[in-house]
Design a protein around this motif. Structure first.
Motif, PDB file in Angstrom:
ATOM      1  N   GLY A   2       2.190   2.545  -2.950  1.00  0.00           N
ATOM      2  CA  GLY A   2       1.837   3.470  -4.179  1.00  0.00           C
ATOM      3  C   GLY A   2       1.163   4.596  -4.052  1.00  0.00           C
ATOM      4  O   GLY A   2       0.645   4.971  -3.153  1.00  0.00           O
TER       5      GLY A   2
ATOM      6  N   GLN B  38       8.432   1.690   2.766  1.00  0.00           N
ATOM      7  CA  GLN B  38       9.261   1.633   2.059  1.00  0.00           C
ATOM      8  C   GLN B  38      10.252   2.773   1.911  1.00  0.00           C
ATOM      9  O   GLN B  38       9.987   3.830   2.206  1.00  0.00           O
ATOM     10  CB  GLN B  38       8.506   1.119   0.604  1.00  0.00           C
TER      11      GLN B  38
ATOM     12  N   LYS C  51      -7.704   0.924 -10.717  1.00  0.00           N
ATOM     13  CA  LYS C  51      -6.740   1.768 -10.935  1.00  0.00           C
ATOM     14  C   LYS C  51      -6.933   3.242 -11.583  1.00  0.00           C
ATOM     15  O   LYS C  51      -6.395   4.234 -11.301  1.00  0.00           O
ATOM     16  CB  LYS C  51      -6.126   1.296 -12.203  1.00  0.00           C
TER      17      LYS C  51
ATOM     18  N   GLY D 194      -1.127   5.593  -6.463  1.00  0.00           N
ATOM     19  CA  GLY D 194      -2.479   5.788  -7.120  1.00  0.00           C
ATOM     20  C   GLY D 194      -2.629   7.086  -8.054  1.00  0.00           C
ATOM     21  O   GLY D 194      -3.677   7.553  -8.204  1.00  0.00           O
ATOM     22  N   THR D 195      -1.558   7.376  -8.474  1.00  0.00           N
ATOM     23  CA  THR D 195      -1.682   8.824  -9.475  1.00  0.00           C
ATOM     24  C   THR D 195      -2.796   8.836 -10.692  1.00  0.00           C
ATOM     25  O   THR D 195      -3.523   9.645 -10.852  1.00  0.00           O
ATOM     26  CB  THR D 195      -0.221   9.221 -10.222  1.00  0.00           C
ATOM     27  N   ARG D 196      -2.959   7.505 -11.111  1.00  0.00           N
ATOM     28  CA  ARG D 196      -4.041   7.144 -12.011  1.00  0.00           C
ATOM     29  C   ARG D 196      -5.468   7.376 -11.401  1.00  0.00           C
ATOM     30  O   ARG D 196      -6.583   8.149 -12.106  1.00  0.00           O
ATOM     31  CB  ARG D 196      -4.017   5.987 -12.709  1.00  0.00           C
ATOM     32  N   LEU D 197      -5.582   7.056 -10.348  1.00  0.00           N
ATOM     33  CA  LEU D 197      -7.043   7.107  -9.603  1.00  0.00           C
ATOM     34  C   LEU D 197      -7.248   8.794  -9.244  1.00  0.00           C
ATOM     35  O   LEU D 197      -8.447   9.232  -9.371  1.00  0.00           O
ATOM     36  CB  LEU D 197      -7.206   6.359  -8.263  1.00  0.00           C
TER      37      LEU D 197
ATOM     38  N   PRO E  31       8.174   6.846  -3.765  1.00  0.00           N
ATOM     39  CA  PRO E  31       8.396   5.445  -3.528  1.00  0.00           C
ATOM     40  C   PRO E  31       9.109   4.680  -4.483  1.00  0.00           C
ATOM     41  O   PRO E  31       8.804   4.977  -5.597  1.00  0.00           O
ATOM     42  CB  PRO E  31       6.967   5.055  -3.005  1.00  0.00           C
TER      43      PRO E  31
ATOM     44  N   MET F 105       2.788  -2.534   3.881  1.00  0.00           N
ATOM     45  CA  MET F 105       3.802  -1.682   3.593  1.00  0.00           C
ATOM     46  C   MET F 105       3.253  -0.181   3.104  1.00  0.00           C
ATOM     47  O   MET F 105       2.187  -0.288   2.237  1.00  0.00           O
ATOM     48  CB  MET F 105       4.558  -2.302   2.070  1.00  0.00           C
TER      49      MET F 105
ATOM     50  N   GLU G  93      11.773   2.403 -10.167  1.00  0.00           N
ATOM     51  CA  GLU G  93      11.150   1.571  -9.466  1.00  0.00           C
ATOM     52  C   GLU G  93      11.619   0.240  -9.566  1.00  0.00           C
ATOM     53  O   GLU G  93      12.141  -0.299 -10.708  1.00  0.00           O
ATOM     54  CB  GLU G  93       9.722   1.413  -9.799  1.00  0.00           C
TER      55      GLU G  93
ATOM     56  N   ALA H 128       0.907  -1.197   0.074  1.00  0.00           N
ATOM     57  CA  ALA H 128       0.099  -0.016   0.030  1.00  0.00           C
ATOM     58  C   ALA H 128       0.970   1.271  -0.018  1.00  0.00           C
ATOM     59  O   ALA H 128       0.488   2.287   0.569  1.00  0.00           O
ATOM     60  CB  ALA H 128      -0.917  -0.170   1.133  1.00  0.00           C
TER      61      ALA H 128
ATOM     62  N   ALA I 298      -1.824  -6.685  -3.936  1.00  0.00           N
ATOM     63  CA  ALA I 298      -2.025  -5.297  -4.238  1.00  0.00           C
ATOM     64  C   ALA I 298      -3.170  -4.750  -3.270  1.00  0.00           C
ATOM     65  O   ALA I 298      -4.265  -5.476  -3.292  1.00  0.00           O
ATOM     66  CB  ALA I 298      -1.983  -5.142  -5.886  1.00  0.00           C
ATOM     67  N   VAL I 299      -2.944  -3.466  -3.340  1.00  0.00           N
ATOM     68  CA  VAL I 299      -4.293  -2.843  -2.285  1.00  0.00           C
ATOM     69  C   VAL I 299      -5.361  -2.550  -3.390  1.00  0.00           C
ATOM     70  O   VAL I 299      -6.467  -2.673  -2.875  1.00  0.00           O
ATOM     71  CB  VAL I 299      -3.687  -1.526  -1.855  1.00  0.00           C
ATOM     72  N   ASP I 300      -4.954  -2.459  -4.613  1.00  0.00           N
ATOM     73  CA  ASP I 300      -6.310  -2.036  -5.381  1.00  0.00           C
ATOM     74  C   ASP I 300      -7.230  -2.956  -5.982  1.00  0.00           C
ATOM     75  O   ASP I 300      -7.926  -2.854  -6.796  1.00  0.00           O
ATOM     76  CB  ASP I 300      -5.882  -0.798  -6.599  1.00  0.00           C
TER      77      ASP I 300
ATOM     78  N   ASN J  10       7.218  -1.461  -5.977  1.00  0.00           N
ATOM     79  CA  ASN J  10       6.681  -2.575  -5.093  1.00  0.00           C
ATOM     80  C   ASN J  10       7.562  -3.634  -4.759  1.00  0.00           C
ATOM     81  O   ASN J  10       7.594  -4.680  -4.171  1.00  0.00           O
ATOM     82  CB  ASN J  10       5.233  -2.851  -5.491  1.00  0.00           C
TER      83      ASN J  10
HETATM   84  P1  UTP Z   1       0.456   0.302  -9.188  1.00  0.00           P
HETATM   85  O1  UTP Z   1       1.480  -0.212 -10.159  1.00  0.00           O
HETATM   86  O2  UTP Z   1      -0.702   0.240  -9.513  1.00  0.00           O
HETATM   87  O3  UTP Z   1       1.374   1.857  -8.863  1.00  0.00           O
HETATM   88  O4  UTP Z   1       0.891  -0.345  -8.054  1.00  0.00           O
HETATM   89  P2  UTP Z   1       0.432   3.064  -8.193  1.00  0.00           P
HETATM   90  O5  UTP Z   1       1.491   3.909  -7.421  1.00  0.00           O
HETATM   91  O6  UTP Z   1      -0.468   2.525  -6.844  1.00  0.00           O
HETATM   92  O7  UTP Z   1      -0.401   3.630  -9.007  1.00  0.00           O
HETATM   93  P3  UTP Z   1      -0.301   4.681 -10.166  1.00  0.00           P
HETATM   94  O8  UTP Z   1       0.351   3.667 -11.367  1.00  0.00           O
HETATM   95  O9  UTP Z   1       0.426   5.932  -9.793  1.00  0.00           O
HETATM   96  O10 UTP Z   1      -1.757   4.988 -10.646  1.00  0.00           O
HETATM   97  C1  UTP Z   1       0.553  -1.935  -7.727  1.00  0.00           C
HETATM   98  C2  UTP Z   1       0.493  -2.184  -6.219  1.00  0.00           C
HETATM   99  O11 UTP Z   1       1.909  -1.805  -5.821  1.00  0.00           O
HETATM  100  C3  UTP Z   1       1.847  -1.042  -4.637  1.00  0.00           C
HETATM  101  C4  UTP Z   1       0.620  -0.139  -4.799  1.00  0.00           C
HETATM  102  O12 UTP Z   1       0.046   0.599  -3.670  1.00  0.00           O
HETATM  103  C5  UTP Z   1      -0.383  -1.295  -5.268  1.00  0.00           C
HETATM  104  O13 UTP Z   1      -0.968  -2.021  -4.424  1.00  0.00           O
HETATM  105  N1  UTP Z   1       2.936  -0.090  -4.784  1.00  0.00           N
HETATM  106  C6  UTP Z   1       3.498   0.489  -6.102  1.00  0.00           C
HETATM  107  C7  UTP Z   1       3.795   0.178  -3.581  1.00  0.00           C
HETATM  108  O14 UTP Z   1       3.498  -0.564  -2.498  1.00  0.00           O
HETATM  109  N2  UTP Z   1       4.898   0.793  -3.696  1.00  0.00           N
HETATM  110  C8  UTP Z   1       5.260   1.470  -5.025  1.00  0.00           C
HETATM  111  O15 UTP Z   1       6.239   2.254  -4.799  1.00  0.00           O
HETATM  112  C9  UTP Z   1       4.488   1.334  -6.072  1.00  0.00           C
END
Ligand code: UTP
Length: 402
Positions: A93, A172, A380, A95-98, A196, A141, A352, A91, A227-229, A199
């Motif tokens: 990330g 992280q 997403k 989530g820039t796309r959302l 960050p 995380m 990343e 968790a 993944a959280v999403d 992942n």
């Molecule tokens: P995404 O690849 O969808 O990235 O993450 P994001 O940052 O959540 O979303 P966008 O791309 O900016 O829209 C897939 C999974 O990996 C986690 C996210 O939280 C999600 O569960 N993740 C991603 C991390 O934990 N750390 C990161 O640095 C990136």
């Protein structure tokens, strides 16, 4: 000290940092610059990843799983009861796309009532803990950007009925984001824009946070990383756990059948003879459309970011270098006049490591098919494909009241 930093800024020909020359540099920024790993910048010109030779890989498919379901489930439940299975919620990330500015798990997907993404995931996990009559250790995380709000949110909601003694948070690491010309971005007068680090660093961050001891104390042998999403995410799924243990392999990956050859998911395949993941953009049209004699896509099993890893093997590969991926993202930054800009389209590179690269490092992986209608509802985007709307629809189909 300061002059060293100034020299560095000059030497690296840095656009946004340039105006700091000759000024009093804030202590936080100075520390960030002193610890800055400039070697990331060299990677911008070498974005292509070297990959091996790919070949298709099948999966343990739904009919076979249905046939052996009871035996797998019994084995998996036994492992859960014995606290051999832990869960890792990724968790960190952004989530820039959302386009939601808090932790994605805090997003409310409810319609007539509140239903937060974190809450739905905990509900999914509780199905297993109720059946096993045992708690699954859950490690969450976060990143520097959302750690405090995530912890507070769980506290505020009383961990959604989960046993808080079995929940641990860890943070992280962060890396600097740069514009497309290699200029380090600043998010404030006293701070670089840090992101960050992907992942893929989850295990090393877990260990750095001292949680290796917790795994040992509890006797955790397997980690289910997810993944959280994906709000239909089945966590510590006993059938998957049982099948992976039974297979004698050191890891497992849940996969779904792709809806079309060009679906934007990574496909589980072989790379130089070892299970690995090929990204959708790495597939040539020939590979994407290649079919078996029975008409199914050869690169047709997509990963859904639900993996099971054996802890002893994770420890063995912990020091291996993971490939760094350069991804284009929207990163707010101070322009040369010091005005905060919030870009509408990607303006920066982030560096990343990705969990999907771990599959190759593990050497061995059970490819385990699941029904996408029951287990795959990613959130997403705000609208359209893999969006809040499509996830709500799938949740309703699976009997979840929204
Ligand atoms: P995404 O690849 O969808 O990235 O993450 P994001 O940052 O959540 O979303 P966008 O791309 O900016 O829209 C897939 C999974 O990996 C986690 C996210 O939280 C999600 O569960 N993740 C991603 C991390 O934990 N750390 C990161 O640095 C990136």
């Amino acid at each position: 000290m300061k002059s060293n930093v100034e020299e560095m800024i000059k030497a690296k020909d840095q656009k946004y940092l340039g105006k700091l020359i000759g000024t009093e540099i804030p202590a936080k920024l100075e520390a960030q610059l002193e610890n800055m790993d400039w070697s990331y910048l060299d990677l911008i010109d070498h974005k292509e990843q070297k990959r091996g030779t790919f070949a298709p890989l099948g999966a343990m498919e739904l009919p076979e799983i249905a046939e052996k379901r009871d035996a797998f489930e019994e084995k998996g439940l036994q492992a859960v009861k014995e606290c051999k299975v832990g869960a890792i919620l990724l968790a960190g990330g952004q989530g820039t796309r959302l386009g939601f500015d808090k932790a994605k798990g805090m997003y409310n997907i409810g319609v007539t009532k509140d239903l937060y993404i974190f809450e739905q995931l905990i509900e999914n996990l509780k199905k297993v803990t109720t059946k096993a009559e045992a708690w699954v250790p859950l490690y969450i995380m976060t990143s520097d950007k959302n750690d405090a709000q995530t912890r507070e949110f769980f506290e505020e909601h009383d961990f959604f009925g989960y046993n808080k003694d079995f929940v641990k948070f860890f943070v992280q690491e962060m890396v600097p984001a740069v514009d497309f010309d290699g200029n380090v971005l600043m998010e404030a007068e006293d701070s670089l824009a840090m992101s960050p680090n992907g992942n893929g660093g989850w295990f090393s961050s877990l260990i750095k946070a001292g949680l290796g001891e917790d795994l040992k104390e509890k006797g955790v042998e397997w980690l289910n990383v997810f993944a959280v999403d994906n709000v239909l995410q089945q966590i510590a799924d006993p059938v998957f756990v049982g099948a992976t243990i039974d297979s004698g392999r050191v890891s497992g990956a849940k996969v779904v059948r792709k809806v079309d050859p060009y679906e934007r998911v990574g496909a589980l395949c072989l790379e130089d003879g070892k299970p690995s993941i090929i990204e959708y953009y790495e597939l040539t049209p020939e590979m994407a459309e290649a079919k078996s004699e029975t008409g199914s896509l050869l690169y047709g099993f997509g990963v859904i970011l639900n993996y099971l890893f054996r802890v002893d093997k994770l420890l063995e590969i912990a020091n291996k270098q993971m490939p760094l991926h350069i991804v284009e993202k929207k990163v707010p930054y101070l322009d040369e006049q010091g005005v905060l800009q919030k870009p509408e389209s990607p303006n920066a590179y982030k560096f990343e490591t990705l969990i999907l690269d771990m599959v190759y490092l593990m050497d061995d992986c059970l490819s385990f098919e699941v029904d996408r209608e029951k287990e795959f509802a990613p959130v997403k985007n705000a609208t359209g494909v893999d969006s809040v709307e499509s996830a709500r629809e799938l949740l309703s189909k699976n009997g979840v009241t929204l």
